[in-house]
Design a protein around this motif. Structure first.
Motif, PDB file in Angstrom:
ATOM      1  N   PRO A   1     128.136  47.105 103.923  1.00 15.59           N
ATOM      2  CA  PRO A   1     128.860  47.287 102.436  1.00 15.59           C
ATOM      3  C   PRO A   1     128.506  46.368 101.786  1.00 15.59           C
ATOM      4  O   PRO A   1     128.289  44.982 102.441  1.00 15.59           O
ATOM      5  CB  PRO A   1     130.526  47.287 102.789  1.00 15.59           C
TER       6      PRO A   1
ATOM      7  N   PRO B   1     133.526  44.719  99.744  1.00 16.11           N
ATOM      8  CA  PRO B   1     133.734  44.617 100.609  1.00 16.11           C
ATOM      9  C   PRO B   1     134.369  43.018 101.277  1.00 16.11           C
ATOM     10  O   PRO B   1     134.944  42.152 100.332  1.00 16.11           O
ATOM     11  CB  PRO B   1     132.469  43.865 101.529  1.00 16.11           C
TER      12      PRO B   1
ATOM     13  N   GLU C   1     133.843  41.191 106.667  1.00 12.47           N
ATOM     14  CA  GLU C   1     132.117  42.455 107.401  1.00 12.47           C
ATOM     15  C   GLU C   1     131.334  41.965 107.376  1.00 12.47           C
ATOM     16  O   GLU C   1     130.234  41.652 107.647  1.00 12.47           O
ATOM     17  CB  GLU C   1     132.677  43.721 106.484  1.00 12.47           C
TER      18      GLU C   1
END
Length: 218
Positions: free
Chosen positions: A121, A197, A201
């Protein structure tokens, strides 16, 4: 005469764009906004309107002394600020709606390509005229960045990666920054990236890209 009218017209369009964009950030994204200094034309070239000839960050710092307290997402307040300072840069305080991972442009572009290939993302990403990319992530990233980098084998000072959080800000597009140009979106804010996000990540691909860019530069 026509040249003067064209210049004045372009300046008015730029001012209209600044205030409407600042309102949109506050109203649509619910981001706190605060006015920054502006870059003005001078006989000696462009300079910051703060009055300091040696300003290190022309057009890229708050004009309100207590900006952290006054920053708000009120469209009415934003319109009043830009009514008083129509050429003000749009500053977005970090550590509130988002934190930022700030990296060199080369590393940022490499990271973007890698992140997209991995299907991870992405939130909005700012490209500055000083050749930096700024990845917007959920708040709290700066305080955890040192530990996150250590876990993947990097020290916080080993690569050119700057986390921005509470007490800092970014210059939002389309604000002008110094003599270099204007901030722009490498990835625009849309409905698809409204949910930001977690930094964890993204940090591994971004750190890898920073390390690779450093190696390539040697």
């Amino acid at each position: 005469m026509q040249h003067v009218e064209d210049t004045l017209g372009a300046r008015q369009i730029a001012r209209d764009t600044l205030v409407e964009t600042a309102v949109r950030y506050a109203q649509d994204r619910h981001w706190d906004v605060v006015p920054g200094a502006s870059v003005v034309e001078h006989s000696a070239g462009r300079r910051c309107d703060c009055g300091h000839p040696g300003c290190a960050t022309p057009g890229a710092h708050p004009i309100l002394r207590d900006w952290a307290v006054q920053a708000a997402s009120s469209p009415a307040l934003v319109r009043r600020w830009w009514g008083e300072h129509p050429d003000a840069a749009i500053l977005l305080p970090t550590g509130r709606g988002f934190d930022v991972i700030d990296v060199p442009e080369q590393a940022g572009c490499l990271a973007l390509a890698r992140l997209e290939r991995m299907g991870l993302p992405l939130g909005p990403v700012i490209a500055t005229p000083t050749r930096r990319l700024q990845f917007l992530v959920l708040p709290g990233a700066r305080d955890k960045m040192g530990e996150m980098l250590r876990r993947i084998g990097w020290g916080i000072g080993a690569i050119d990666l700057i986390p921005k959080g509470e007490g800092d800000w970014v210059v939002a597009p389309p604000s002008r920054m110094g003599t270099s140009g204007s901030a722009a979106w490498a990835r625009e804010p849309t409905e698809l990236n409204r949910w930001l996000p977690e930094a964890r990540e993204l940090v591994s691909p971004i750190a890898y890209a920073c390390g690779r860019a450093m190696a390539d530069a040697r």
